[in-house]
Design a protein around this motif. Structure first.
Motif, PDB file in Angstrom:
ATOM      1  N   UNK A 232       0.853  -1.187   0.000  1.00  0.00           N
ATOM      2  CA  UNK A 232       0.000   0.000   0.000  1.00  0.00           C
ATOM      3  C   UNK A 232       0.891   1.239   0.000  1.00  0.00           C
ATOM      4  N   UNK A 233       0.892   1.997  -1.097  1.00  0.00           N
ATOM      5  CA  UNK A 233       1.788   3.149  -1.257  1.00  0.00           C
ATOM      6  C   UNK A 233       1.072   4.433  -0.865  1.00  0.00           C
ATOM      7  N   UNK A 234       1.705   5.203   0.017  1.00  0.00           N
ATOM      8  CA  UNK A 234       1.196   6.518   0.429  1.00  0.00           C
ATOM      9  C   UNK A 234       2.388   7.464   0.506  1.00  0.00           C
ATOM     10  N   UNK A 235       2.666   8.163  -0.598  1.00  0.00           N
ATOM     11  CA  UNK A 235       3.843   9.042  -0.682  1.00  0.00           C
ATOM     12  C   UNK A 235       3.389  10.488  -0.860  1.00  0.00           C
ATOM     13  N   UNK A 236       4.016  11.392  -0.089  1.00  0.00           N
ATOM     14  CA  UNK A 236       3.745  12.822  -0.192  1.00  0.00           C
ATOM     15  C   UNK A 236       5.069  13.576  -0.225  1.00  0.00           C
ATOM     16  N   UNK A 237       5.149  14.563  -1.094  1.00  0.00           N
ATOM     17  CA  UNK A 237       6.362  15.375  -1.197  1.00  0.00           C
ATOM     18  C   UNK A 237       5.965  16.834  -1.361  1.00  0.00           C
ATOM     19  N   UNK A 238       6.612  17.702  -0.570  1.00  0.00           N
ATOM     20  CA  UNK A 238       6.402  19.145  -0.650  1.00  0.00           C
ATOM     21  C   UNK A 238       7.778  19.786  -0.802  1.00  0.00           C
ATOM     22  N   UNK A 239       7.969  20.561  -1.862  1.00  0.00           N
ATOM     23  CA  UNK A 239       9.294  21.124  -2.089  1.00  0.00           C
ATOM     24  C   UNK A 239       9.194  22.524  -2.672  1.00  0.00           C
ATOM     25  N   UNK A 240      10.282  23.269  -2.483  1.00  0.00           N
ATOM     26  CA  UNK A 240      10.388  24.601  -3.064  1.00  0.00           C
ATOM     27  C   UNK A 240      11.790  24.770  -3.627  1.00  0.00           C
ATOM     28  N   UNK A 241      11.842  25.309  -4.837  1.00  0.00           N
ATOM     29  CA  UNK A 241      13.122  25.566  -5.500  1.00  0.00           C
ATOM     30  C   UNK A 241      13.168  27.048  -5.855  1.00  0.00           C
ATOM     31  N   UNK A 242      14.210  27.730  -5.405  1.00  0.00           N
ATOM     32  CA  UNK A 242      14.338  29.174  -5.606  1.00  0.00           C
ATOM     33  C   UNK A 242      15.662  29.493  -6.267  1.00  0.00           C
ATOM     34  N   UNK A 243      15.621  30.402  -7.241  1.00  0.00           N
ATOM     35  CA  UNK A 243      16.841  30.839  -7.926  1.00  0.00           C
ATOM     36  C   UNK A 243      16.991  32.354  -7.843  1.00  0.00           C
ATOM     37  N   UNK A 244      18.208  32.796  -7.563  1.00  0.00           N
ATOM     38  CA  UNK A 244      18.585  34.176  -7.818  1.00  0.00           C
ATOM     39  C   UNK A 244      18.971  34.285  -9.293  1.00  0.00           C
ATOM     40  N   UNK A 245      18.347  35.205 -10.005  1.00  0.00           N
ATOM     41  CA  UNK A 245      18.632  35.397 -11.423  1.00  0.00           C
ATOM     42  C   UNK A 245      19.360  36.713 -11.641  1.00  0.00           C
ATOM     43  N   UNK A 246      19.961  36.820 -12.793  1.00  0.00           N
ATOM     44  CA  UNK A 246      20.623  38.076 -13.136  1.00  0.00           C
ATOM     45  C   UNK A 246      19.590  39.200 -13.211  1.00  0.00           C
ATOM     46  N   UNK A 247      20.067  40.434 -13.138  1.00  0.00           N
ATOM     47  CA  UNK A 247      19.231  41.635 -13.152  1.00  0.00           C
ATOM     48  C   UNK A 247      18.264  41.680 -11.962  1.00  0.00           C
ATOM     49  N   UNK A 248      18.723  41.148 -10.807  1.00  0.00           N
ATOM     50  CA  UNK A 248      18.026  41.254  -9.532  1.00  0.00           C
ATOM     51  C   UNK A 248      16.650  40.600  -9.519  1.00  0.00           C
ATOM     52  N   UNK A 249      16.479  39.561 -10.306  1.00  0.00           N
ATOM     53  CA  UNK A 249      15.216  38.822 -10.310  1.00  0.00           C
ATOM     54  C   UNK A 249      15.350  37.567  -9.447  1.00  0.00           C
ATOM     55  N   UNK A 250      14.233  37.121  -8.876  1.00  0.00           N
ATOM     56  CA  UNK A 250      14.190  35.892  -8.082  1.00  0.00           C
ATOM     57  C   UNK A 250      12.973  35.082  -8.514  1.00  0.00           C
ATOM     58  N   UNK A 251      13.182  33.805  -8.801  1.00  0.00           N
ATOM     59  CA  UNK A 251      12.075  32.914  -9.149  1.00  0.00           C
ATOM     60  C   UNK A 251      11.933  31.845  -8.090  1.00  0.00           C
ATOM     61  N   UNK A 252      10.685  31.432  -7.808  1.00  0.00           N
ATOM     62  CA  UNK A 252      10.411  30.385  -6.824  1.00  0.00           C
ATOM     63  C   UNK A 252       9.408  29.399  -7.409  1.00  0.00           C
ATOM     64  N   UNK A 253       9.726  28.127  -7.278  1.00  0.00           N
ATOM     65  CA  UNK A 253       8.879  27.071  -7.815  1.00  0.00           C
ATOM     66  C   UNK A 253       8.458  26.149  -6.675  1.00  0.00           C
ATOM     67  N   UNK A 254       7.169  26.122  -6.356  1.00  0.00           N
ATOM     68  CA  UNK A 254       6.631  25.290  -5.284  1.00  0.00           C
ATOM     69  C   UNK A 254       5.931  24.089  -5.898  1.00  0.00           C
ATOM     70  N   UNK A 255       6.124  22.910  -5.267  1.00  0.00           N
ATOM     71  CA  UNK A 255       5.583  21.674  -5.836  1.00  0.00           C
ATOM     72  C   UNK A 255       5.006  20.791  -4.739  1.00  0.00           C
ATOM     73  N   UNK A 256       3.887  20.142  -5.057  1.00  0.00           N
ATOM     74  CA  UNK A 256       3.319  19.122  -4.188  1.00  0.00           C
ATOM     75  C   UNK A 256       3.020  17.882  -5.018  1.00  0.00           C
TER      76      UNK A 256
END
Length: 518
Positions: A232-256
């Protein structure tokens, strides 16, 4: 609002569309088995496949239950603690908060065994046992510098390959709104380079295994066993990936991610006493693949913040698929001395490169029963990647039990598991497979060898009642990558090489088993 920044957000979301198929690195989470079961089994490092007489051998060598002389009911639970991690992570002006628990309670085992004597010294034993074969509780975090690389840049390359792969995962609206046309008239996607990244993930859940066993003995010299297991499989994953980009930009990727499903397998085994009158034993066993039928749901949200403006993109999907795990083969030795000292050693082998990733590609109707069944076929492209990325895994278990007093036993054990991943393996974003076409994330970890050390105590409180305690420490080190290295531009000197970040998974487990014999 600056359209180029919006494009960066959409690019990363294209690379992080929710999963719609199985993938090599995700599959390994379903195959790795923890050392878990009764406290006696864990305290002896699990090296009981020839010694037998413990209900936990039901899931490895089913013949082990044939050595049990009395019926029993057992119950096991405890705590799992992860060390060396923090919920707060910061790197170069990027901060991440991981909502995960470092300490978790765990219900690990419950089972019953009922032996029946017949025909002289021969016996038939029936047994049922539930145990948690996989505990997914884990916090994983990593951070590092990026040079001439970013997830969005890799997404742009992937977008340009859509026609070549025959991949139809890009929504038509994305194509119209966020394409750019170069001077040569070719439509492409734009990107920015990253300067630093931060990754945080909290996994939780479990695989519960329900084993039904029939075993028996022939004149107390040969023991045979058969176990049918339901998973019986019950898997859960919560993650966030963030990058500092050139020209003072920041991106964030949230996943479930959520993976649920069931599987089944069959295990057969035998134990022999080759020398009459000697307690020396040899055990052999074979475990079939686990035939998993799984469902995955994914949710993804990406945002970008910059001086020029902000953007966001959300996605979600669900998907059904199948995974067939490898065969497992084992041989074990066991010996007891004057009912005071018990020694065990077990060797197992399983070729992880033979995982069969399968795509559900149709259905058929059974006119006799009136049922409809799904049909599936192997994902050859992903299976080829699995074969080149994963290796055969060797497992060595050693264990000993010493009776200090008639009612008090001291135990110790050790496990070694060789590395699952080839050190050159990577999560390949160019495979012509639905597992790549729709990918929730780009990160991967090449985990190395695993070492486990166990200790235990057993106390016979009365004729029918006993208490067992165990402690287990395990450690696996690995190399984490936020995404694969790739060709940056037509200039071969401008390749985007992503360096590994060293990570380690250190786990402590405390457990207790209550057993009643009848």
């Amino acid at each position: 609002m600056n359209t180029k920044y919006i494009v960066v957000a959409v690019l990363a979301s294209l690379m992080a569309l929710p999963v719609a198929a199985q993938e090599t690195y995700q599959d390994t989470k379903l195959i790795d088995n923890d050392l878990n079961g009764t406290a006696r089994y864990v305290g002896m490092g699990g090296a009981m496949e020839a010694l037998g007489a413990d209900i936990s051998t039901i899931s490895t060598n089913p013949a082990g239950l044939g050595l049990m002389r009395k019926g029993q009911v057992s119950l096991t639970g405890g705590l799992v603690l992860q060390s060396g991690v923090s919920n707060d992570l910061r790197y170069r002006d990027i901060g991440v908060r991981i909502n995960g628990n470092q300490t978790n309670a765990s219900f690990d085992q419950i089972g019953i065994v009922y032996p029946v004597r017949f025909m002289g010294q021969s016996r038939l034993t029936l047994g049922f046992n539930y145990h948690k074969s996989r505990n997914f509780d884990q916090i994983l975090s990593a951070g590092g510098a990026l040079s001439n690389a970013s997830q969005g840049k890799l997404s742009a390359i992937k977008y340009d390959k859509v026609g070549e792969w025959g991949w139809n995962g890009v929504d038509a609206n994305y194509q119209r709104l966020f394409e750019k046309t170069g001077e040569d008239g070719k439509k492409t996607m734009d990107y920015y380079n990253g300067t630093a990244y931060l990754f945080g993930q909290y996994q939780k859940g479990y695989i519960g295994e329900y084993d039904f066993n029939m075993s028996g003995s022939i004149n107390d010299r040969v023991y045979l066993g058969l176990t049918v297991g339901l998973h019986d499989v019950n898997y859960r994953s919560y993650s966030i990936y963030t990058e500092n980009l050139e020209q003072q930009a920041i991106s964030s990727n949230w996943e479930e991610l959520k993976i649920d499903g069931t599987g089944f397998d069959v295990k057969v085994g035998a134990i022999f006493l080759p020398v009459e009158g000697s307690p020396f034993r040899i055990g052999v066993y074979i475990n079939s693949p686990v035939f998993y039928d799984l469902s995955l749901t994914g949710t993804n949200a990406l945002t970008i913040n910059s001086p020029a403006g902000n953007g966001n993109s959300d996605n979600n999907c669900s998907y059904d698929y199948r995974v067939y795990t490898p065969w497992k083969f084992g041989v074990s030795l066991g010996h007891t001395m004057s009912n005071v000292l018990a020694l065990g050693a077990t060797y197992e082998y399983s070729d992880y490169g033979t995982i069969d990733n399968r795509v559900i590609d149709g259905s058929y109707y059974d006119p006799w029963y009136g049922d409809v069944y799904d049909s599936s076929s192997s994902d050859d492209a992903m299976n080829s990647h699995t074969k080149s990325t994963l290796k055969g895994v060797h497992t060595l278990k050693l264990g000993a039990e010493l009776k200090l007093l008639p009612n008090l036993a001291l135990r110790a054990g050790y496990n070694y598991l060789s590395a699952v991943f080839d050190e050159r393996g990577f999560r390949n974003g160019s495979i012509e497979s639905p597992g790549v076409g729709y990918a929730t994330s780009t990160d991967y970890t090449n985990w190395k060898d695993t070492n486990r050390f166990t200790f235990g105590l057993g106390f016979q409180a009365s004729k029918n009642f006993s208490v067992d305690l165990a402690y287990q420490y395990s450690q696996t080190d690995g190399d984490f990558y936020p995404f694969m290295s790739y060709d940056g531009d037509a200039n071969p000197d401008n390749n985007c090489v992503v360096n590994a970040t060293k990570v380690s998974h250190k786990r402590n487990q405390l457990m207790a088993t209550l057993t009643y014999r009848f």
